[in-house]
Design an enzyme around this catalytic site. Structure first.
Site, PDB file in Angstrom:
ATOM      1  N   LEU A  44       0.817  -1.216   0.000  1.00 59.79           N
ATOM      2  CA  LEU A  44       0.000   0.000   0.000  1.00 59.79           C
ATOM      3  C   LEU A  44       0.850   1.265   0.000  1.00 59.79           C
ATOM      4  O   LEU A  44       1.798   1.378   0.771  1.00 59.79           O
ATOM      5  CB  LEU A  44      -0.911  -0.020   1.242  1.00 59.79           C
ATOM      6  CG  LEU A  44      -1.895   1.131   1.376  1.00 59.79           C
ATOM      7  CD1 LEU A  44      -3.237   0.627   1.918  1.00 59.79           C
ATOM      8  CD2 LEU A  44      -1.352   2.215   2.291  1.00 59.79           C
ATOM      9  N   LEU A  45       0.503   2.156  -0.895  1.00 55.69           N
ATOM     10  CA  LEU A  45       1.106   3.500  -0.916  1.00 55.69           C
ATOM     11  C   LEU A  45       0.085   4.435  -0.307  1.00 55.69           C
ATOM     12  O   LEU A  45      -1.073   4.418  -0.707  1.00 55.69           O
ATOM     13  CB  LEU A  45       1.428   3.891  -2.354  1.00 55.69           C
ATOM     14  CG  LEU A  45       1.857   5.327  -2.696  1.00 55.69           C
ATOM     15  CD1 LEU A  45       2.689   5.327  -3.982  1.00 55.69           C
ATOM     16  CD2 LEU A  45       0.691   6.302  -2.844  1.00 55.69           C
ATOM     17  N   ASN A  46       0.527   5.230   0.696  1.00 52.27           N
ATOM     18  CA  ASN A  46      -0.352   6.334   1.107  1.00 52.27           C
ATOM     19  C   ASN A  46       0.394   7.660   1.002  1.00 52.27           C
ATOM     20  O   ASN A  46       0.831   7.991  -0.120  1.00 52.27           O
ATOM     21  CB  ASN A  46      -1.105   6.052   2.409  1.00 52.27           C
ATOM     22  CG  ASN A  46      -0.305   5.771   3.645  1.00 52.27           C
ATOM     23  OD1 ASN A  46       0.546   4.902   3.663  1.00 52.27           O
ATOM     24  ND2 ASN A  46      -0.579   6.490   4.707  1.00 52.27           N
ATOM     25  N   ASP A  47       0.551   8.392   2.046  1.00 51.59           N
ATOM     26  CA  ASP A  47       0.956   9.804   1.917  1.00 51.59           C
ATOM     27  C   ASP A  47       2.279  10.034   1.185  1.00 51.59           C
ATOM     28  O   ASP A  47       3.252   9.300   1.392  1.00 51.59           O
ATOM     29  CB  ASP A  47       1.153  10.423   3.305  1.00 51.59           C
ATOM     30  CG  ASP A  47       0.011  10.165   4.250  1.00 51.59           C
ATOM     31  OD1 ASP A  47      -0.998   9.583   3.843  1.00 51.59           O
ATOM     32  OD2 ASP A  47       0.144  10.555   5.424  1.00 51.59           O
ATOM     33  N   TYR A 106       6.034   7.029  10.342  1.00 49.36           N
ATOM     34  CA  TYR A 106       4.853   7.734   9.816  1.00 49.36           C
ATOM     35  C   TYR A 106       5.279   9.019   9.082  1.00 49.36           C
ATOM     36  O   TYR A 106       6.460   9.359   9.014  1.00 49.36           O
ATOM     37  CB  TYR A 106       3.880   8.030  10.954  1.00 49.36           C
ATOM     38  CG  TYR A 106       2.941   6.879  11.265  1.00 49.36           C
ATOM     39  CD1 TYR A 106       3.129   5.613  10.723  1.00 49.36           C
ATOM     40  CD2 TYR A 106       1.842   7.055  12.096  1.00 49.36           C
ATOM     41  CE1 TYR A 106       2.255   4.557  10.995  1.00 49.36           C
ATOM     42  CE2 TYR A 106       0.953   6.012  12.381  1.00 49.36           C
ATOM     43  CZ  TYR A 106       1.178   4.765  11.829  1.00 49.36           C
ATOM     44  OH  TYR A 106       0.307   3.744  12.111  1.00 49.36           O
ATOM     45  N   SER A 107       4.273   9.731   8.602  1.00 50.85           N
ATOM     46  CA  SER A 107       4.520  10.819   7.656  1.00 50.85           C
ATOM     47  C   SER A 107       5.350  11.964   8.207  1.00 50.85           C
ATOM     48  O   SER A 107       5.372  12.227   9.418  1.00 50.85           O
ATOM     49  CB  SER A 107       3.191  11.365   7.149  1.00 50.85           C
ATOM     50  OG  SER A 107       2.630  10.416   6.292  1.00 50.85           O
ATOM     51  N   ARG A 166       0.945  14.081  14.921  1.00 49.03           N
ATOM     52  CA  ARG A 166       1.861  13.557  13.897  1.00 49.03           C
ATOM     53  C   ARG A 166       2.002  14.481  12.678  1.00 49.03           C
ATOM     54  O   ARG A 166       1.323  15.472  12.552  1.00 49.03           O
ATOM     55  CB  ARG A 166       1.392  12.177  13.435  1.00 49.03           C
ATOM     56  CG  ARG A 166      -0.031  12.112  12.948  1.00 49.03           C
ATOM     57  CD  ARG A 166      -0.435  10.682  12.573  1.00 49.03           C
ATOM     58  NE  ARG A 166      -1.832  10.640  12.183  1.00 49.03           N
ATOM     59  CZ  ARG A 166      -2.822  10.281  12.999  1.00 49.03           C
ATOM     60  NH1 ARG A 166      -2.569   9.894  14.227  1.00 49.03           N
ATOM     61  NH2 ARG A 166      -4.066  10.312  12.571  1.00 49.03           N
ATOM     62  N   ASP A 167       2.880  14.038  11.775  1.00 50.38           N
ATOM     63  CA  ASP A 167       3.097  14.610  10.446  1.00 50.38           C
ATOM     64  C   ASP A 167       3.784  15.984  10.484  1.00 50.38           C
ATOM     65  O   ASP A 167       3.249  16.973   9.956  1.00 50.38           O
ATOM     66  CB  ASP A 167       1.773  14.698   9.645  1.00 50.38           C
ATOM     67  CG  ASP A 167       0.970  13.394   9.688  1.00 50.38           C
ATOM     68  OD1 ASP A 167       1.603  12.335   9.879  1.00 50.38           O
ATOM     69  OD2 ASP A 167      -0.266  13.442   9.534  1.00 50.38           O
ATOM     70  N   GLU A 223      -4.817  15.990   9.869  1.00 46.57           N
ATOM     71  CA  GLU A 223      -3.695  15.204   9.370  1.00 46.57           C
ATOM     72  C   GLU A 223      -2.936  16.016   8.328  1.00 46.57           C
ATOM     73  O   GLU A 223      -3.516  16.819   7.585  1.00 46.57           O
ATOM     74  CB  GLU A 223      -4.191  13.888   8.746  1.00 46.57           C
ATOM     75  CG  GLU A 223      -4.777  12.932   9.778  1.00 46.57           C
ATOM     76  CD  GLU A 223      -4.938  11.508   9.258  1.00 46.57           C
ATOM     77  OE1 GLU A 223      -4.421  10.585   9.902  1.00 46.57           O
ATOM     78  OE2 GLU A 223      -5.590  11.315   8.214  1.00 46.57           O
TER      79      GLU A 223
HETATM   80  C1  FRU Z   1      -2.567  10.151   6.707  1.00 47.37           C
HETATM   81  C2  FRU Z   1      -1.868   9.378   7.821  1.00 47.37           C
HETATM   82  C3  FRU Z   1      -0.908  10.268   8.586  1.00 47.37           C
HETATM   83  C4  FRU Z   1       0.044   9.276   9.170  1.00 47.37           C
HETATM   84  C5  FRU Z   1       0.177   8.280   8.050  1.00 47.37           C
HETATM   85  C6  FRU Z   1       0.432   6.867   8.484  1.00 47.37           C
HETATM   86  O1  FRU Z   1      -3.008   9.335   5.683  1.00 47.37           O
HETATM   87  O2  FRU Z   1      -2.832   8.807   8.697  1.00 47.37           O
HETATM   88  O3  FRU Z   1      -1.547  11.106   9.520  1.00 47.37           O
HETATM   89  O4  FRU Z   1       1.273   9.843   9.503  1.00 47.37           O
HETATM   90  O5  FRU Z   1      -1.035   8.335   7.325  1.00 47.37           O
HETATM   91  O6  FRU Z   1       0.645   6.040   7.374  1.00 47.37           O
END
Ligand code: FRU
Length: 477
Positions: A44-47, A106-107, A166-167, A223
Site C-alpha cells: 500500500l502507498l499512502n501519503d 509515519y509521515s 503527527r506529520d 492530518e
Molecule cells: C494520513 C496518515 C498520517 C500518518 C500516516 C500513516 O493518511 O494517517 O496522519 O502519519 O497516514 O501512514
C-alpha cells in the site's frame, strides 16, 4: 483490506523470500497498473513524504506497507526526479527499525541542510498494551542515500494532545526553521502546533504555540498540515478528519482542504486575513497532499490518490494507491490554481484533433473547450454498450460532474458514485489526464481539480466526444 494486526505488524525480517515473491507476482498480474503515475512496487502507498529538493534533484518518498493492500508497519520509500514527471525508486528506505519508530515510520517532511537531507517524521511507537506514544523524530540522509537516525526525540507528546499527534512539516520562513504538527486535543478536536528550531538547529525544537488557522472545531484530527507560500501568501493545506459538512460540502470519507491567508504571524501564532475554507480537490480521492517551496520559489504539491479506510479493487492484487501528478500552485484574482508541471508536455507522443475513438490505450491527455450555454457529455473508458466514466461539463447551469457508476469495478459506493463542482456559466476549458486507472481533470486552468481512480473492464477503452467540442488528443508515453 482488513488483515489481522499480527500480519500487519509482523517484523519485516520475518517475511520470507518466497512470500515476497508471491506478493510481487500477484501485484504484476493486475490489469490496472498506471504508466506515468507512481505506484508502490508492492503493498500500500499512502501519503507523499519528504517532498523536497536535494543534491540537485527532487526528492519524494511515499508511505508504504510492502506486504499487501493494508495499513501495516509503515516505511518510507525513496524516489527522486529531475523533471517532476519521472520518479525513480532508488532502493533507499526509511525503515521502522528503531525504538523510536518501532510501529511505523509515519509521515513527515524533508529539507536540505548543509549537504544533507533532514528528514522530520513521526515515530509511531506502541507498548505491550498497544498504547501509542507518537514521537516527532529526525534523521539525516546523505548524498549516497545513507540514513542516520537521531538518537534523541525532537518533540515529545505534549500534555494537551491525545495519541493523535503527527506529520511534522518543516519550512523556512524568513531564514528561521519552523514546523507544524497535526494534533488532537483532549476534547477530541483537531488543531495544529507550531514549533521553531532554537538557533535554527534542527536538533532542538521549542513550542511557539497553537497555530490559529480558524479551525471549525468540528474536525477531530488535522492530518498532514502543510504551509506553503504562493506569491507571498501563506497557503495552508490540510486533511481535517470529521469536518462537519455544514462547514464545507464534501463526499469523500475525509476531505483535503486549503485556506489562502494574507499573513503568517509567528508570534501569535496565527494565520490571518482571508482564509476561506475550500476543497483542494473535487474528485473521488485525493488526500494527505504535501507541498513545499522549491529553491526557485515555486510552491509544488503532490497528493495521495487514495483515502484511508477505503478498500480498492486492486487489493486482491496486493497493492493499493498511487501518487498524483505534481502540481504547481498560483493565485489569480485571489483564487488558488493547481497546474501540472510544464514538463508533463514531454510525455506527449502524438497530437491529434479530438474526436471519438472506439479504442485507446487509456493513456492520454485531452485539452478542450466547452462553449457557453452548452451541456457536453464525454464518455471516457467507454465500451460499446455506452457505459464508461461520464464527464459532464454544463456551462449553462455552471456544473462539472464526474460519474463513475457505469465504469468498471465499483467500490466505496457508500460515498456516492458521482462528484461535482460549481463553475462559472461561461466557456470552460478542460485539461484531462487518463492513465489506465487514474484520471486527473483540471478545470479552467486548474481553478478546480478532480483526481480519481477508476477501474475499467478490459473492453472499456473508448472515448466518446460530443459534437461541438473542439480540442486536442495527445497519446502519452
Ligand atoms: C494520513 C496518515 C498520517 C500518518 C500516516 C500513516 O493518511 O494517517 O496522519 O502519519 O497516514 O501512514
Amino acid at each position: 483490506m482488513n488483515l489481522p494486526t499480527e500480519v500487519r505488524y509482523r517484523p519485516y525480517a520475518d517475511w520470507t523470500a518466497e512470500e515476497r515473491a508471491t506478493i510481487a507476482k500477484n501485484v504484476a498480474s493486475s490489469p490496472w497498473h498506471t504508466t506515468y503515475h507512481l505506484e508502490p512496487k508492492t503493498g500500500l502507498l499512502n501519503d507523499p513524504n519528504g517532498f523536497s529538493f536535494f543534491n540537485g534533484k527532487f526528492q519524494l518518498f511515499y508511505q508504504n506497507w510492502p506486504f499487501g493492500a493494508a495499513h501495516g508497519l509503515k516505511q518510507w520509500v525513496h524516489t527522486e526526479s529531475e523533471d517532476l514527471v519521472h520518479f525513480n525508486e532508488t532502493g533507499v528506505v526509511l525503515l521502522p527499525d528503531h525504538a523510536h519508530d518501532s510501529h511505523g515510520a509515519y509521515s513527515g517532511s524533508a529539507y536540505e541542510i548543509d549537504d544533507k537531507l533532514f528528514l522530520f517524521y513521526t515515530g509511531n511507537v506502541r507498548d505491550e498494551n498497544w498504547v501509542r506514544d507518537p514521537l516527532q523524530i529526525g534523521a539525516w540522509m546523505d548524498k549516497e542515500g545513507q540514513i542516520e537516525k537521531f538518537e534523541n526525540v525532537l518533540i515529545q507528546q505534549p500534555s494537551d494532545v491525545t495519541e493523535h499527534f503527527r506529520d511534522p512539516q518543516i519550512f523556512d520562513y524568513k531564514g528561521q526553521f519552523y514546523a507544524i504538527v497535526g494534533a488532537q486535543s483532549l476534547e477530541k478536536s483537531g488543531f495544529i502546533k507550531l514549533y521553531k528550531a532554537v538557533d535554527n538547529n534542527v536538533q532542538n525544537w521549542e513550542l511557539v504555540g497553537d497555530l490559529d488557522f480558524g479551525g471549525t472545531g468540528s474536525e477531530y484530527m488535522i492530518e498532514c498540515p502543510n504551509l506553503v507560500f504562493v506569491d507571498g501568501k501563506p497557503v495552508l493545506l490540510y486533511s481535517p478528519q470529521g469536518l462537519d459538512k455544514s462547514e464545507l460540502a464534501y463526499d469523500n470519507i475525509y476531505p483535503n482542504t486549503y485556506k489562502v491567508f494574507d499573513h503568517f504571524d509567528t508570534e501569535a501564532p496565527a494565520l490571518t486575513g482571508n482564509g476561506t475554507l475550500e476543497n483542494l480537490d473535487y474528485g473521488f480521492e485525493a488526500y494527505a497532499t504535501q507541498g513545499f517551496n522549491a529553491p526557485d520559489g515555486r510552491a509544488l504539491i503532490v497528493s495521495w490518490i487514495g483515502l484511508p479506510d477505503v478498500d480498492y479493487p486492486t487489493d486482491r492484487y496486493d497493492y493499493q494507491g498511487a501518487m498524483s501528478l505534481v502540481k504547481e500552485l498560483s493565485i489569480k484574482d485571489g483564487k488558488l490554481y493547481q497546474t501540472p508541471v510544464a514538463a508533463m508536455e514531454t510525455l506527449r507522443q502524438t497530437t491529434e484533433t479530438l474526436t471519438s475513438k472506439s479504442a485507446t490505450n487509456n493513456i492520454y491527455e485531452l485539452e478542450f473547450t466547452v462553449p457557453a450555454n452548452t451541456t457536453a457529455d464525454l464518455m471516457l473508458f467507454a465500451d460499446e454498450a455506452g457505459n464508461g466514466l461520464r464527464l459532464t461539463v454544463d456551462t449553462e447551469n455552471g456544473k462539472v460532474i464526474l460519474d463513475r457508476s457505469a465504469c468498471g469495478k465499483q467500490y466505496a459506493t457508500d460515498f456516492g458514485t458521482s462528484r461535482d463542482c460549481d463553475i462559472e456559466t461561461a466557456e470552460t476549458s478542460i485539461r484531462l489526464f487518463a492513465d489506465k486507472s487514474v484520471v486527473e481533470i483540471f478545470v479552467n486552468g486548474g481553478e478546480k481539480v478532480f483526481t480519481s481512480r477508476v477501474f475499467p473492464t478490459e473492453n472499456q477503452t473508448g472515448l466518446v466526444v460530443p459534437k461541438g467540442i473542439t480540442g486536442t488528443y495527445y497519446e502519452l508515453g
